[in-house]
Write an enzyme that holds these catalytic residues in place. Sequence first.
Site, mmCIF file in Angstrom:
data_model
loop_
_atom_site.group_PDB
_atom_site.id
_atom_site.type_symbol
_atom_site.label_atom_id
_atom_site.label_comp_id
_atom_site.label_asym_id
_atom_site.label_seq_id
_atom_site.Cartn_x
_atom_site.Cartn_y
_atom_site.Cartn_z
ATOM 1 N N GLY A 1 1.157 -1.335 0.411
ATOM 2 C CA GLY A 1 0.162 0.125 0.286
ATOM 3 C C GLY A 1 0.874 0.891 0.237
ATOM 4 N N GLY A 2 1.861 1.085 0.439
ATOM 5 C CA GLY A 2 2.703 2.415 0.208
ATOM 6 C C GLY A 2 2.954 3.348 1.357
ATOM 7 N N GLY B 1 13.739 -4.590 -4.338
ATOM 8 C CA GLY B 1 14.699 -4.414 -6.283
ATOM 9 C C GLY B 1 15.086 -3.109 -6.370
ATOM 10 N N ASP C 1 4.499 9.455 -7.873
ATOM 11 C CA ASP C 1 5.364 10.338 -7.001
ATOM 12 C C ASP C 1 7.112 10.860 -6.917
ATOM 13 O OD1 ASP C 1 3.249 10.750 -5.369
ATOM 14 O OD2 ASP C 1 4.597 10.556 -3.226
ATOM 15 N N MET D 1 1.981 15.042 -6.792
ATOM 16 C CA MET D 1 2.043 13.974 -5.513
ATOM 17 C C MET D 1 0.667 13.469 -4.710
ATOM 18 S SD MET D 1 6.082 14.778 -3.820
ATOM 19 C CE MET D 1 7.523 14.516 -4.317
ATOM 20 N N HIS E 1 -32.736 17.680 -4.313
ATOM 21 C CA HIS E 1 -32.468 18.874 -3.022
ATOM 22 C C HIS E 1 -33.034 18.273 -1.520
ATOM 23 C CE1 HIS E 1 -33.461 22.933 -0.923
ATOM 24 N NE2 HIS E 1 -35.102 22.142 -0.996
HETATM 25 P P1 FAD Z 1 4.363 5.467 -2.279
HETATM 26 O O1 FAD Z 1 3.331 5.544 -2.054
HETATM 27 O O2 FAD Z 1 5.320 6.009 -1.993
HETATM 28 O O3 FAD Z 1 4.701 3.919 -2.572
HETATM 29 C C1 FAD Z 1 5.952 3.793 -3.151
HETATM 30 C C2 FAD Z 1 6.187 2.182 -2.113
HETATM 31 O O4 FAD Z 1 7.977 1.736 -3.240
HETATM 32 C C3 FAD Z 1 6.093 2.210 -0.856
HETATM 33 O O5 FAD Z 1 6.047 1.024 -0.362
HETATM 34 C C4 FAD Z 1 8.313 1.948 -1.076
HETATM 35 O O6 FAD Z 1 7.887 1.149 0.642
HETATM 36 C C5 FAD Z 1 8.080 0.771 -2.113
HETATM 37 N N1 FAD Z 1 9.744 1.114 -2.440
HETATM 38 C C6 FAD Z 1 10.717 2.006 -2.683
HETATM 39 N N2 FAD Z 1 11.669 1.853 -2.606
HETATM 40 C C7 FAD Z 1 11.786 0.410 -3.297
HETATM 41 C C8 FAD Z 1 12.721 -0.450 -3.637
HETATM 42 N N3 FAD Z 1 14.109 -0.237 -4.178
HETATM 43 N N4 FAD Z 1 12.682 -2.088 -3.348
HETATM 44 C C9 FAD Z 1 11.001 -1.977 -3.023
HETATM 45 N N5 FAD Z 1 10.056 -1.072 -2.835
HETATM 46 C C10 FAD Z 1 10.406 0.054 -2.678
HETATM 47 N N6 FAD Z 1 -2.847 12.049 -1.519
HETATM 48 C C11 FAD Z 1 -3.876 12.016 -1.621
HETATM 49 O O7 FAD Z 1 -4.239 11.906 -3.429
HETATM 50 N N7 FAD Z 1 -4.629 11.640 -1.361
HETATM 51 C C12 FAD Z 1 -4.701 12.165 0.409
HETATM 52 O O8 FAD Z 1 -5.770 12.268 0.995
HETATM 53 C C13 FAD Z 1 -3.224 12.104 0.666
HETATM 54 N N8 FAD Z 1 -2.738 11.877 1.534
HETATM 55 C C14 FAD Z 1 -1.803 12.307 2.052
HETATM 56 C C15 FAD Z 1 -1.192 12.652 3.257
HETATM 57 C C16 FAD Z 1 0.449 12.603 3.997
HETATM 58 C C17 FAD Z 1 0.306 12.021 5.275
HETATM 59 C C18 FAD Z 1 1.231 11.350 2.942
HETATM 60 C C19 FAD Z 1 2.668 11.828 3.801
HETATM 61 C C20 FAD Z 1 1.293 11.257 1.216
HETATM 62 C C21 FAD Z 1 -0.599 12.191 1.193
HETATM 63 N N9 FAD Z 1 -0.891 11.599 -0.534
HETATM 64 C C22 FAD Z 1 -2.209 11.761 -0.422
HETATM 65 C C23 FAD Z 1 -0.125 11.348 -0.917
HETATM 66 C C24 FAD Z 1 0.172 9.573 -1.965
HETATM 67 O O9 FAD Z 1 0.352 8.782 -0.199
HETATM 68 C C25 FAD Z 1 1.333 9.603 -2.707
HETATM 69 O O10 FAD Z 1 1.091 10.832 -3.424
HETATM 70 C C26 FAD Z 1 0.797 8.819 -3.022
HETATM 71 O O11 FAD Z 1 1.131 7.866 -2.276
HETATM 72 C C27 FAD Z 1 2.170 7.866 -4.378
HETATM 73 O O12 FAD Z 1 2.245 7.144 -5.114
HETATM 74 P P2 FAD Z 1 3.185 5.908 -5.063
HETATM 75 O O13 FAD Z 1 2.876 4.805 -5.450
HETATM 76 O O14 FAD Z 1 3.258 6.538 -6.095
HETATM 77 O O15 FAD Z 1 4.244 6.270 -4.145
HETATM 78 P P1 NAD Z 2 2.964 20.676 -0.112
HETATM 79 O O1 NAD Z 2 3.852 21.804 -0.828
HETATM 80 O O2 NAD Z 2 1.726 20.409 0.000
HETATM 81 O O3 NAD Z 2 3.429 21.745 1.186
HETATM 82 C C1 NAD Z 2 4.555 23.240 1.845
HETATM 83 C C2 NAD Z 2 4.816 23.813 1.890
HETATM 84 O O4 NAD Z 2 5.551 24.397 2.496
HETATM 85 C C3 NAD Z 2 3.898 24.951 1.041
HETATM 86 O O5 NAD Z 2 2.899 25.647 1.397
HETATM 87 C C4 NAD Z 2 5.606 25.415 0.571
HETATM 88 O O6 NAD Z 2 5.766 27.047 0.421
HETATM 89 C C5 NAD Z 2 6.208 25.396 2.337
HETATM 90 N N1 NAD Z 2 7.715 25.726 2.153
HETATM 91 C C6 NAD Z 2 8.520 25.061 1.335
HETATM 92 N N2 NAD Z 2 9.459 25.526 1.888
HETATM 93 C C7 NAD Z 2 9.498 26.153 3.362
HETATM 94 C C8 NAD Z 2 10.389 26.791 4.115
HETATM 95 N N3 NAD Z 2 11.572 27.021 4.064
HETATM 96 N N4 NAD Z 2 9.301 27.891 5.099
HETATM 97 C C9 NAD Z 2 7.875 27.179 4.950
HETATM 98 N N5 NAD Z 2 7.440 27.240 4.684
HETATM 99 C C10 NAD Z 2 8.160 26.134 3.207
HETATM 100 O O7 NAD Z 2 3.958 19.865 0.658
HETATM 101 P P2 NAD Z 2 3.714 18.640 1.974
HETATM 102 O O8 NAD Z 2 2.233 19.561 2.872
HETATM 103 O O9 NAD Z 2 4.807 18.585 2.829
HETATM 104 O O10 NAD Z 2 3.121 17.702 1.377
HETATM 105 C C11 NAD Z 2 3.621 16.623 0.349
HETATM 106 C C12 NAD Z 2 2.749 16.161 -0.860
HETATM 107 O O11 NAD Z 2 2.034 15.077 -0.416
HETATM 108 C C13 NAD Z 2 2.259 17.478 -1.355
HETATM 109 O O12 NAD Z 2 2.679 17.537 -3.017
HETATM 110 C C14 NAD Z 2 1.157 16.686 -1.457
HETATM 111 O O13 NAD Z 2 0.138 16.949 -2.622
HETATM 112 C C15 NAD Z 2 0.709 15.318 -0.558
HETATM 113 N N6 NAD Z 2 -0.375 14.662 0.287
HETATM 114 C C16 NAD Z 2 -1.619 15.249 0.052
HETATM 115 C C17 NAD Z 2 -2.558 15.265 0.848
HETATM 116 C C18 NAD Z 2 -3.710 15.555 -0.246
HETATM 117 O O14 NAD Z 2 -4.130 14.793 -1.358
HETATM 118 N N7 NAD Z 2 -4.967 15.928 0.750
HETATM 119 C C19 NAD Z 2 -2.693 15.191 1.656
HETATM 120 C C20 NAD Z 2 -1.131 15.150 2.548
HETATM 121 C C21 NAD Z 2 -0.293 15.096 1.631
#
Ligand code: FAD
Ligand code: NAD
Length: 466
Positions: A39-40, A115, A313, A319, A445
């Site tokens: 699930g990453g 990997g 990502d 991302m 509605h």
């Molecule tokens: P990832 O989900 O990062 O998965 C990568 C996987 O690859 C990991 O499991 C890792 O262990 C594995 N891996 C890496 N290198 C290797 C290797 N060499 N061999 C084997 N396995 C490996 N996005 C949304 O759209 N909605 C949200 O509400 C949202 N909320 C978020 C909240 C938080 C706190 C965070 C941190 C992120 C959030 N995101 C959200 C962003 C979202 O999680 C990422 O955009 C998404 O997980 C990216 O998917 P991915 O498949 O590219 O990589």
């Molecule tokens: P982000 O890019 O959303 O926000 C980072 C913030 O930090 C920006 O507002 C930026 O201007 C600020 N910043 C950068 N450098 C700074 C500094 N030196 N001092 C103060 N502020 C600074 O990144 P995030 O919130 O860390 O999230 C990471 C990624 O995860 C995002 O790309 C986001 O799309 C994804 N994510 C998505 C969701 C969702 O879809 N609901 C939820 C969580 C995370």
Amino acid sequence: MKSFDVVVIGSGPGGYVSAIRCAQLGLKTAIIEKYNTLGGTCLNVGCIPSKALLDSSHHYHNAVNHFEKHGIDIKEVKVNFEQMIARKDEVVAQTSGGINFLMDKNKVTMFQGVGSFKDATHINIASAEGDIEIIEAKHTIIATGSKPASLPFIKIDKKRVISSTEALRLKEIPKHLIVIGGGVIGLELGSVYKRLGADVSVIEYMPKIVPTMDGMLQKELQKSLKKQGVKFYTSHKVTSVTTSDKEVIVIANDKKGNPIEFKGDYCLVSVGRKPYTDGLMAENAGITINERGQIQTNEHLQTTSPNIFAIGDVITGAMLAHKAEEEGTLVAEYIAGQKPHINYNLIPGVVYTWPEVAAVGQTEEQLKEASVEYKVGSFPMRALGRARASMDIEGQVKVLADAKTDEILGVHMIGARAADMIAEAVVAMEFRASSEDVARMSHAHPTFTEAIKEACLAVNGRAIHS
Ligand code: FAD
Ligand code: NAD
């Protein structure tokens, strides 16, 4: 040696969706994940656990602030934080278990280990015990995701100075959480702890929070969160973060360059995420990584090694889990000989605060920058019967439409259930609807979706309820 049509490295939303689509298309598929859960980031330390805590803290916030008005008297409302975290862990475990089920159902072979490329068609899988298995791959899809970024002078010690990963598994509610970065993570996790009683200070480098979103959303979201008690320090540049056993001190220069000191017990660093390719040995397969650490791809998401693709990502673009999923599907279909396409303009963005924020298409700032002539229709949530019934009257929907053709170019909303409502805008824009098309469609509605219809009516000055 085991041999596959497709090997996916990484089991996040990009990787596992891609593996399922490959299998559906009749390709012999394997997936490699280094952790023992699938699930990453999204399922384990991202989307799902953060939404679980947002939902729990939202219930608590409502119980404390709104139940009485609804006529529900509860004597003593208390947070059982340990249980809140335990429920979040259960949700994560169930969801991750569901991915194992889907892998089995689709006959995707699972490998646990890191990997890395031996060459363009052979992958080493190194287990935690140090065993190495080599498998052969006709095609490889890299979906290794991202990790939290930091600032050069900040050490994330995971105790007092934390990333989102630690913020999702704290043992106590912070007294004062200092958040560096007013983006999506900072505002979502800041909201969780504010609702649970912490003081929350958000320090943002840019003049506005969520800097890439439409100006209306930036302003309205900041106003709402400020009302909830979150303190904002925009245009502040953090210069140092120091810790002692129980305290964090953050210094940031304000607009005028004056140093401001923040003292708290936890500091969440949420300044973005960086692509993750550690240990992948991409160079052994002729894969180019750009100066931002992203794997370079062409329009088919093919890397500089033609039988190897990259998604999610770890490549350029938003991302977001759903962006990674679309890319996973695209690559699977491309490998199978189809001609898939992604409209990146229609990948919605959502912030799961309350009120929720959701957007798709162009912002007003982008349209101005591109000198596109447009019309605006806005509708306030407070004018909706449904919003008054549930006491969720904050927010508005804004629709931007082409001045000549009336095609919808962007939809920006803040309000209750915006995260779910944005899907209507995506569908409309995918079919290149005009604002009049949507305005003429019946919306049940009373629902919050009526705000979309009304905003579309407002584009041509004919909103009914405002
Ligand atoms: P990832 O989900 O990062 O998965 C990568 C996987 O690859 C990991 O499991 C890792 O262990 C594995 N891996 C890496 N290198 C290797 C290797 N060499 N061999 C084997 N396995 C490996 N996005 C949304 O759209 N909605 C949200 O509400 C949202 N909320 C978020 C909240 C938080 C706190 C965070 C941190 C992120 C959030 N995101 C959200 C962003 C979202 O999680 C990422 O955009 C998404 O997980 C990216 O998917 P991915 O498949 O590219 O990589
Ligand atoms: P982000 O890019 O959303 O926000 C980072 C913030 O930090 C920006 O507002 C930026 O201007 C600020 N910043 C950068 N450098 C700074 C500094 N030196 N001092 C103060 N502020 C600074 O990144 P995030 O919130 O860390 O999230 C990471 C990624 O995860 C995002 O790309 C986001 O799309 C994804 N994510 C998505 C969701 C969702 O879809 N609901 C939820 C969580 C995370």
